[in-house]
Design an enzyme around this catalytic site. Sequence first.
Site, PDB file in Angstrom:
ATOM      1  N   LEU A 129      17.699  37.093 -36.754  1.00  0.00           N
ATOM      2  CA  LEU A 129      17.860  37.557 -35.381  1.00  0.00           C
ATOM      3  C   LEU A 129      16.637  37.223 -34.526  1.00  0.00           C
ATOM      4  O   LEU A 129      15.511  37.514 -34.904  1.00  0.00           O
ATOM      5  CB  LEU A 129      18.083  39.074 -35.404  1.00  0.00           C
ATOM      6  CG  LEU A 129      18.563  39.672 -34.093  1.00  0.00           C
ATOM      7  CD1 LEU A 129      19.935  39.147 -33.740  1.00  0.00           C
ATOM      8  CD2 LEU A 129      18.560  41.185 -34.174  1.00  0.00           C
ATOM      9  N   ASP A 130      16.879  36.610 -33.365  1.00  0.00           N
ATOM     10  CA  ASP A 130      15.816  36.295 -32.397  1.00  0.00           C
ATOM     11  C   ASP A 130      14.770  35.346 -32.963  1.00  0.00           C
ATOM     12  O   ASP A 130      13.648  35.256 -32.446  1.00  0.00           O
ATOM     13  CB  ASP A 130      15.116  37.573 -31.882  1.00  0.00           C
ATOM     14  CG  ASP A 130      16.088  38.520 -31.192  1.00  0.00           C
ATOM     15  OD1 ASP A 130      17.163  38.065 -30.765  1.00  0.00           O
ATOM     16  OD2 ASP A 130      15.769  39.714 -31.097  1.00  0.00           O
ATOM     17  N   GLU A 131      15.125  34.637 -34.032  1.00  0.00           N
ATOM     18  CA  GLU A 131      14.154  33.736 -34.663  1.00  0.00           C
ATOM     19  C   GLU A 131      14.577  32.271 -34.558  1.00  0.00           C
ATOM     20  O   GLU A 131      13.911  31.392 -35.090  1.00  0.00           O
ATOM     21  CB  GLU A 131      13.984  34.108 -36.157  1.00  0.00           C
ATOM     22  CG  GLU A 131      13.268  35.401 -36.419  1.00  0.00           C
ATOM     23  CD  GLU A 131      11.754  35.279 -36.275  1.00  0.00           C
ATOM     24  OE1 GLU A 131      11.263  34.193 -35.915  1.00  0.00           O
ATOM     25  OE2 GLU A 131      11.076  36.296 -36.508  1.00  0.00           O
TER      26      GLU A 131
END
Lengths: 290, 290, 290, 290
Positions: free
Chosen positions: D229-231
Amino acid sequence: MNPQIITFLIKCPDQKGIITKLTRFFYEEGFNIISSQQYTNSEEEKFFMRVRLSSDDSVIISKIELEGKFKKLAELYHITWKVDYGSKKHKVAIMVSHTSHNLYDLLHRHKEGKLNCEVSMVVSNHLKLKPIAEMFKIPFHYAPITKETKTQQEQSLISLYDQHEIDLIIMARYMQILSEDFINHFSERIINIHHSFLPAFQGANPYKRAHERGVKLIGATAHYATQDLDEGPIIEQGVERVSHESTVSSLKSIGAEIETFVLAKAVNFHLNDQIIVDGNKAIVFPETGE
Amino acid sequence: MNPQIITFLIKCPDQKGIITKLTRFFYEEGFNIISSQQYTNSEEEKFFMRVRLSSDDSVIISKIELEGKFKKLAELYHITWKVDYGSKKHKVAIMVSHTSHNLYDLLHRHKEGKLNCEVSMVVSNHLKLKPIAEMFKIPFHYAPITKETKTQQEQSLISLYDQHEIDLIIMARYMQILSEDFINHFSERIINIHHSFLPAFQGANPYKRAHERGVKLIGATAHYATQDLDEGPIIEQGVERVSHESTVSSLKSIGAEIETFVLAKAVNFHLNDQIIVDGNKAIVFPETGE
Amino acid sequence: MNPQIITFLIKCPDQKGIITKLTRFFYEEGFNIISSQQYTNSEEEKFFMRVRLSSDDSVIISKIELEGKFKKLAELYHITWKVDYGSKKHKVAIMVSHTSHNLYDLLHRHKEGKLNCEVSMVVSNHLKLKPIAEMFKIPFHYAPITKETKTQQEQSLISLYDQHEIDLIIMARYMQILSEDFINHFSERIINIHHSFLPAFQGANPYKRAHERGVKLIGATAHYATQDLDEGPIIEQGVERVSHESTVSSLKSIGAEIETFVLAKAVNFHLNDQIIVDGNKAIVFPETGE
Amino acid sequence: MNPQIITFLIKCPDQKGIITKLTRFFYEEGFNIISSQQYTNSEEEKFFMRVRLSSDDSVIISKIELEGKFKKLAELYHITWKVDYGSKKHKVAIMVSHTSHNLYDLLHRHKEGKLNCEVSMVVSNHLKLKPIAEMFKIPFHYAPITKETKTQQEQSLISLYDQHEIDLIIMARYMQILSEDFINHFSERIINIHHSFLPAFQGANPYKRAHERGVKLIGATAHYATQDLDEGPIIEQGVERVSHESTVSSLKSIGAEIETFVLAKAVNFHLNDQIIVDGNKAIVFPETGE
């Protein structure tokens, strides 16, 4: 050939296969292309290229042979070109009058190894900034000027610069208008910083006029000097936000910040062979991460 | 007085104790000062203030009494002032010609509740953008114009706007020059977006001229319309970086982005009573976090 | 009282009439309010104010009397406050380790009269940057540090700073973590520059980590040092655009530019009494054009 | 071959002569190279290229033959590649939850011809934004989701998207975490907008956390969705200046502006084949002025 980085700057009419023809030339001479940047102006059917080559022992061609061979290719494809072997640092003269922030900034960067050049001298029509040159141990040349001595002053500067093999003249707030002769002698080798967001506030007292006009952003512009004052090819521009609270004095102070980083950027673009001038425009290729 | 937010915009000669005199006035009438912003132009000895007041049951003074009392204070201290009770939304007319991005953006913000106003109508000298007004269910008024009918068109627009009690006219790329009469009738109530970083490229075709000049940044400017074309008080400006790769067409496209957020910001500054015009300058107080 | 500019920084619970009460106090003592800036945090019901006063012969109150009287007012309204008479320049110590760009920049600004302070000394745990201090004729203090000598080094620095009445410590890339004791001794008087856009890349090697993460913008953050590393009140932040071409080395170089102007801005905010710290936030009042 | 613009995106180990080999291939097949952009990651010895070709009657090779021949070249030089013939518009699904600004902005750009794609549908786990899809006459698909139905909802969306040949999924503030299966099915074809300047404030409520931290700049990040996530690879980021006056609510409002232009930019980069993903980084070639 000794291991080195060679940069070609190329300009020619756009034509089919031109990238292949050019890159193949370098490839066949044994060079490694470490970066190749192109720009095609399709409206005017012009092609521009910046190629960075690395050589090693496998390159047996000499500089003279390389240039001789490339010259033939250039004639075939109507190419205008420049080559820089990176082995010799650009020699730079910085011209100033009374304002010190750009001079300080450039000498500091130079000292820190952030300007890829040798600053040969600081030249000024005033003595005020001599101590700064001395502080950084750069020769200072005093070149006073009056209406009457203008031609003479410029001629002696031309001699001085030629004698020292100056490659680039930086007008770091040198408040004199250069003559056509002077500019032509150093065509595309004089960078000026104008303290406004050109073409706004062309001419004198830009911050005062910006204040009167009540602008919400102010800027600075680095450009090559040409005969038309403040009309030369723009290399770099920067802006900062200001407000109604800004006085002429605070605009000058904010502007000084913009001027320093805009001029330093433009100078580095030139020193790193990132610029091709075409008419009154400067094509500035972005830095590549080598 | 009903609970409400009241904004005073104040301009007067600078004088000792002026803040105290003004804030004490509001305090003594029972108001709570939720924000107070001042600007002193010390060079011209002028004082400007934006005060936001909240009233509650403890405020027994009526609007009429408040304004009557403040008028006396104003006379005493040579104050020019405006008051906005926030109870009535500003009524806005948006004027357009062929270009749609600003219209779309404003109507979208309006629909989303991000413009603190009522958009009463979209007015155009062409029919092209009528579908956008319809899409957002805003009345569209077609006002064609020729050299011959200009005076007549403007007169009928003045009537229309007055009849609808229009407070603010947004020229969202309306490509007609307004007459002195029209502008005077709506003094400080017409906001125009100019598609360049004024004063650069004043007048027609700014993106084409920016391209020819080879600039490295382009911008847009929102300003109050005055009789001197593109010379009115600047409210807001924005810029974006461009490069030699930018064509006139891509400059227009990048410019459209700048124009939308610059115009929207300027309109919001006006609607939130953040602006005091002084001569040809706009003092824009920053938004306060209430 | 001698003609001078006096700055009060004020923090208290929000309360009706507070602006009037405060400005009236200064007015009645004969001061001229040259600027008054307020911020109301309505969520937390806190009021903050920065008042700039000018005095002249008509002000007959002495500093001691002024402070005594204001103290009574402060008690009445639960005010925390600071006053600066501008007559005495702040005394500053700059702490560095190996990296020179911030030191150069600060000393240059100082020399040019653009930092409103006296730089009393440069302190470093290494000798590398000594020549820069010497170049600018600023006393250099060598304070080597090891794990074992840390407490002792800090204690001797505290003595040194106190003895020289140092008002502000600038950590211009001083790569040591300061102890709780040290930080508490100089609470709200230590400004650090962190070479990332906090809270991104908190801790070590931010540019390397930014490169690994492939960010498109990098930044720098100036903040007051607190016991929680990189968690202190943020004073100022800046960013620049980068690309996939950026290497760790070019990120460092771009970052150095951001660090210099961000740190210089933050230091000037502090020196001009524009900051009120509230918890872990810094309220930074904009510069006023006096 | 019909006149058309063809884009090749190429990734391979860096090797001597690679530019010549690639451009010669296209040249010899009769194509005109209208732009060629390269990036060499010298640290990891990787080479990346984006080539734009135009074909005309002189190109007699068919698409199948072209791809067949290029495949052989690719095997020889270990090239990973994609080709886009520009003849077929990308088909896009926009996924949303409650927040409307990104949806509005994308549909508006699409309607204005500023997104080079066909928006096939708007998909949401809520009905709130259905009227916006209808306003722009785009099919709306309601796909409610609970913990229990998550797998099922995603499976039916996968079927729906495959059936409509969706090329790109835009998560325009879709507040659900996608499963590994879903993401793998559309690898490098899901763009998400995160409402913070990643990696700062990763996860939920970034504006609230930014407010608590007292940052002076806020931002938004568009990235490809990956399992972490969000990476995922960052495509584009933007920031705006904020101050202590900013409330959580005004941060959200400023953030909405950043989110719209950052997401629109990222989507256009993808649609114009400007992006090559390499590990968790996105190489984004700048737009060329064709």
